[in-house]
Write a protein that holds these residues in place. Structure first.
Motif, PDB file in Angstrom:
ATOM      1  N   ARG A  76      -0.412  -9.746  -8.747  1.00  0.00           N
ATOM      2  CA  ARG A  76      -0.967  -8.536  -9.370  1.00  0.00           C
ATOM      3  C   ARG A  76      -1.398  -8.814 -10.808  1.00  0.00           C
ATOM      4  NH1 ARG A  76       2.079  -5.084  -6.263  1.00  0.00           N
ATOM      5  NH2 ARG A  76       3.959  -5.260  -7.508  1.00  0.00           N
ATOM      6  N   ALA A  77      -0.576  -9.591 -11.523  1.00  0.00           N
ATOM      7  CA  ALA A  77      -0.901  -9.895 -12.920  1.00  0.00           C
ATOM      8  C   ALA A  77      -2.188 -10.722 -12.999  1.00  0.00           C
ATOM      9  CB  ALA A  77       0.262 -10.629 -13.571  1.00  0.00           C
ATOM     10  N   VAL A  78      -2.325 -11.714 -12.113  1.00  0.00           N
ATOM     11  CA  VAL A  78      -3.536 -12.544 -12.125  1.00  0.00           C
ATOM     12  C   VAL A  78      -4.762 -11.695 -11.816  1.00  0.00           C
ATOM     13  CG1 VAL A  78      -4.732 -14.446 -10.978  1.00  0.00           C
ATOM     14  CG2 VAL A  78      -2.292 -14.659 -11.496  1.00  0.00           C
ATOM     15  N   LYS A  79      -4.620 -10.838 -10.825  1.00  0.00           N
ATOM     16  CA  LYS A  79      -5.749  -9.973 -10.460  1.00  0.00           C
ATOM     17  C   LYS A  79      -6.149  -9.098 -11.636  1.00  0.00           C
ATOM     18  CE  LYS A  79      -7.307  -6.631  -6.976  1.00  0.00           C
ATOM     19  NZ  LYS A  79      -7.933  -5.651  -7.843  1.00  0.00           N
ATOM     20  N   SER A  80      -5.165  -8.525 -12.323  1.00  0.00           N
ATOM     21  CA  SER A  80      -5.516  -7.604 -13.390  1.00  0.00           C
ATOM     22  C   SER A  80      -6.192  -8.348 -14.550  1.00  0.00           C
ATOM     23  CB  SER A  80      -4.299  -6.778 -13.824  1.00  0.00           C
ATOM     24  OG  SER A  80      -3.752  -7.270 -15.004  1.00  0.00           O
ATOM     25  N   ILE A  81      -5.777  -9.569 -14.819  1.00  0.00           N
ATOM     26  CA  ILE A  81      -6.455 -10.361 -15.857  1.00  0.00           C
ATOM     27  C   ILE A  81      -7.924 -10.579 -15.476  1.00  0.00           C
ATOM     28  CG2 ILE A  81      -6.585 -12.708 -16.860  1.00  0.00           C
ATOM     29  CD1 ILE A  81      -4.247 -11.308 -18.080  1.00  0.00           C
ATOM     30  N   CYS A  82      -8.160 -10.953 -14.210  1.00  0.00           N
ATOM     31  CA  CYS A  82      -9.534 -11.216 -13.764  1.00  0.00           C
ATOM     32  C   CYS A  82     -10.352  -9.921 -13.720  1.00  0.00           C
ATOM     33  CB  CYS A  82      -9.551 -11.918 -12.416  1.00  0.00           C
ATOM     34  SG  CYS A  82      -8.787 -13.541 -12.496  1.00  0.00           S
TER      35      CYS A  82
END
Lengths: 642, 243
Positions: free
Chosen positions: A337-343
């Protein structure tokens, strides 16, 4: 209608499995050869079960779609297998593994099952070592451990980045010993097309010989599905190309309930997608997060730069920033989820797909500076080589780029404490059942569960079932058997003779995958789920109108194999969306955007959704049946990895 | 990138096969070799033709299902790599590619590029295991194993059972495959007990299945996708002798 009785034993949780084992019926050695058991799928769960039942003296028939059991996708598991041995003396115990797994699953799994899994974990390591699994060792000669996500102890046993391979070859060799003894009769390149039910009991399967195309029935006293997960429903996943849902789906359509279909794990560290013609995604083991640091540029303008030129102060080590106590080792759902939100916020790096850069860095420069390249090579050499051969970039010099990808499915056939589905005599083990991981699986727990089911649980509970039931003799002329064969033949003929054949199986597979990735992937929302359900319904109609399978059916025809699997994926995709829509909360990997905290964490609704959603097939539409979850030992709390 | 492909097509094990020529155009350099074949198959479906059968599954170099002899090399010319890990950027210098099945007496062709490798399963069944039963194991740390032995056992155990060693061998010998398994177990105290018997049973089975013997051409270790060392065969031979 079935009553969903989990058949969990009562009493103190530490003694439940022991007590239950004593209560399970036995079959005396001299009588065992009278019983026939069908095992479908021979990965970790299936091969270990075949070996154990064969050693005990039962007659086993096993089936797999590959050309050998050694090719099952368990073989690709990289990082390791958990056990609560506490060899590191860092405070591990059965209780802690139990606690971590329940919490890691965000309080959506059954306490009794998970406790049993933690108890059996140690015995699995003993078993594997005695089979010759070459686990990593310390210079002392004793077994080594490393850390995985969601735990603050080091409990993961490993064989370089090939733990799944070594464990599967262990089970495969044990199974091969029983093939040689004649107790196990194995059929490779065989795919189950239909379940045979006689008088409400699972009594056999219909199988297609993938080389000749011949359709045959096999009958037995019970059937065990060990057929893995369904991540390939997304088209692009880390699963092997052949992994499919068909065996489980056929069982579902015959009355076995399907539990939590929308609980699918998106693994944070995979090689990012590159383009239209890509056929699969490749995982980079979670073990890399022991030493690799995940970061993204702080500023959008740096996203196209060579990462080595981005200054330290311009890098955002976002997992370390957001979750200081678990840092890069937060569980998979949280990391993804964190990676997705950064992207999503425009700070991704790498290839642009649909106008968005999908990737963040996984950087080993800190550990390479500290310990040297050779140390990193000894721990992760094969993973670094694999990365380089796929991307053409050297990860010792340039940070890896990673992005989440579908990897594992927590959902699966509903099973009780005995691993029996809602069809009498039909069992499901390993990834094909839903049982132990709740709404998010912790790393290094899939190998553990597959082997616990196959070596220790199913062999006891299957025998109890055989001892409890009187079986009438049936053969291939039984009307139920004939009708199952007929229905399998009819389906093949429909696939071969669509009214207006235009599109290949892959065309439809990419379509369903895209719908699900966008609407039932890392984030879900009411409107888009409802839209997805309508789109999938139309896609299903189009499929049966336009599916084009070339070649003939009584031949080795891989296009036909794929077509049958895609047809089932389309139906399953619809059920996944229904399940995601019905669960109006966020938990673990199930992330409904309406139910996230301000900081983007999953907000559970224990009052209304502390249950397993089991779906029952009905021609007029699936209905949901709930199994309430109760937590006697671990009080549900907000999962905090900060 | 554009390629001319000469691909072996064979209807079944009885029929006679031949090379068929296909053109594939606009292939991206990041496309894997198998994805290139996928694209060719998609165009065959569009033309109403039967697809080219080839074995593959994990596409991450570990299941051992993929095979193929590419321009004369099992798994292609790239070192220590299985076919599924080849990318078209590796073929930027060669626009004509010949693709054949693994060929050996003991690996009959099933169809097109797919072959029977069941003989490998039967060799394992003959003795490629430790005869311990589920539930009979002592605590895992009871017997320490020297780290270098454990590492060496792993280096042998890493074999993916693909059969490239057989396909490349002028004798169609399965010695590297058999030796890797024998040495994997021989390096561990749990496996050592049965080493001599295991070696004899597996080697006998290898011969019975029609594989040849090793005469030190060493092509096997050159094509092995896992880089398994020829010294395994030397050690295997020493295990058979005193038995």
């Amino acid at each position: 209608m079935h009553n969903l009785n989990s058949k969990e034993p009562t009493g103190s949780i530490e003694g439940r499995w022991d007590k239950h084992q004593f209560d399970l019926k036995l079959i005396a050695p001299q009588n065992r050869e009278k019983y026939n058991i069908i095992v479908v799928g021979t990965g970790l769960a299936g091969a270990s079960l075949c070996a154990t039942l064969g050693e005990a003296g039962f007659n086993v028939k096993s089936f797999c779609y590959n050309d050998s059991p050694r090719r099952a996708h368990s073989i690709a598991a990289q990082g390791g297998i958990n056990a609560s041995k506490n060899y590191k003396n860092d405070g591990d115990s059965v209780w802690r593994l139990f606690y971590d797994t329940i919490k890691g699953g965000d309080f959506r799994s059954r306490e009794s099952n998970v406790y049993r899994l933690a108890q059996l974990s140690n015995n699995i390591i003993d078993q594997a070592v005695s089979q010759g699994v070459p686990f990593a060792r310390e210079y002392s000669g004793y077994l080594a451990n490393r850390s995985f996500g969601g735990a603050q102890v080091s409990r993961t046993f490993y064989a370089r980045g090939q733990t799944g391979q070594q464990l599967l070859l262990g089970s495969y060799s044990a199974m091969s010993k029983e093939v040689a003894s004649g107790r196990v009769k194995h059929y490779s390149r065989s795919e189950m097309l239909e379940l045979i039910i006689v008088k409400d009991k699972a009594r056999g399967i219909v199988v297609r010989d993938l080389v000749t195309g011949k359709i045959d029935s096999h009958t037995a006293d019970c059937v065990v599905l060990c057929t893995g997960g369904y991540s390939n429903v997304f088209y692009l996943s880390t699963n092997a190309k052949g992994c499919n849902t068909s065996a489980g789906w056929r069982a579902y359509k015959k009355g076995a309930m399907f539990a939590n279909p929308s609980f699918t794990q998106i693994h944070p560290t995979c090689i990012p997608p590159t383009g239209e013609n890509q056929s699969k995604l490749t995982l980079m083991s979670e073990s890399l997060r022991n030493d690799g640091r995940i970061w993204a540029p702080k500023n959008e303008k740096d996203c196209s730069k060579d990462p080595r030129e981005i200054k330290e102060e311009d890098r955002d080590y976002f997992l370390e920033r957001m979750y200081p106590s678990f840092a890069n080792l937060v569980p998979r759902d949280i990391a993804s989820r964190a990676v997705k939100s950064i992207c999503d916020n425009g700070r991704g790096v790498g290839t642009e797909i649909d106008g968005q850069k999908l990737g963040v860095y996984l950087d080993f420069s800190t550990i390479i500076d500290k310990d040297g390249e050779s140390k990193v090579k000894s721990s992760y050499g094969n993973l670094f080589d694999m990365y380089e051969s796929i991307t053409g970039e050297n990860p010792y010099k340039v940070p890896m780029k990673i992005y989440p990808a579908p990897h594992y499915t927590m959902g699966g056939l509903w099973v009780d404490y005995n691993l029996m589905t809602t069809i009498d005599g039909l069992f499901a083990t390993g990834e094909s059942n839903f049982s132990d991981h709740g709404s998010n699986r912790l790393g290094a727990s899939a190998l553990m569960q597959g082997l616990a089911d196959g070596y220790f649980i199913a062999p006891r509970t299957v025998i109890d079932y055989l001892a409890s039931v009187d079986f009438e003799t049936i053969d291939s002329t039984n009307p139920e058997v004939l009708s199952a064969v007929k229905s399998a033949e009819h389906r093949i003929s429909k696939l071969m003779n669509a009214p207006d054949p235009i599109h290949s199986p892959d065309y439809f597979h990419k379509k369903i995958g895209r719908i699900l990735w966008n609407c039932c992937g890392m984030s879900r929302e009411k409107d888009s789920l409802e839209r997805a359900i309508e789109e999938i319904k139309s896609l299903e109609l189009l499929f049966w109108k336009n599916i084009k399978v070339t070649g003939v059916d009584d031949d080795f025809n891989q296009t036909l194999e794929r077509a049958g699997r895609v047809a089932d994926f389309i139906e399953l995709g619809q059920l996944m969306c229904l399940d995601a829509l019905a669960r109006e909360e966020s938990c673990g990997a199930h992330s409904r955007v309406e139910y996230l905290s301000e900081s983007g964490e999953a907000k559970r609704d224990d009052k209304n959704y502390s249950h397993v959603s089991a779906w029952h097939y009905d021609e007029s539409g699936p209905t949901i049946i709930k199994e309430a979850l109760s937590f006697e030992y671990i009080k549900p709390s907000e999962r905090n990895y900060k | 990138m554009n390629f001319t492909l000469h691909i072996w097509r064979q209807q079944n094990s009885q029929s006679k096969g031949s090379f068929q020529t296909y053109k594939v155009d606009n292939i991206d350099s990041d496309t894997s070799f198998l994805e290139m074949l996928d694209q060719l198959n998609e165009s065959l479906i569009a033309d109403g033709e039967d697809c080219i059968v080839f074995d593959h599954d994990c596409r991450e170099g570990i299941c051992g299902a993929c095979s193929l002899v590419i321009n004369g090399y099992p798994h292609g010319q790239k070192n220590a790599t299985s076919t599924c890990q080849l990318y078209m950027r590796d073929y930027s210098e060669q626009n004509e590619i010949w693709v054949e099945p693994f060929r050996a007496k003991s690996f009959g062709t099933i169809k097109d590029l797919s072959v029977y490798r069941d003989a490998f399963d039967r060799i394992i069944q003959a003795g490629g295991f430790i005869s311990s039963k589920t539930g009979s194991s002592p605590e895992a740390n009871t017997f320490p194993v020297n780290k270098s032995d454990a590492d060496s056992a792993f280096d042998s155990a890493t074999c993916i059972g693909c059969g490239a060693c057989v396909a490349v061998c002028p004798n169609s010998s399965a010695s590297l495959f058999v030796a890797a398994k024998i040495n994997h177990f021989d390096k561990l105290p749990q496996g050592k007990i049965e080493s001599h018997k295991r070696a004899k049973l597996m080697v006998d089975k290898m011969e019975e299945e029609g594989f040849g013997s090793c005469s030190n051409h060493r092509h096997c270790e050159a094509v092995c996708p896992q880089g398994i060392d020829l010294s395994n065969i030397t050690k295997m031979n020493s295990l058979i002798k005193p038995y």
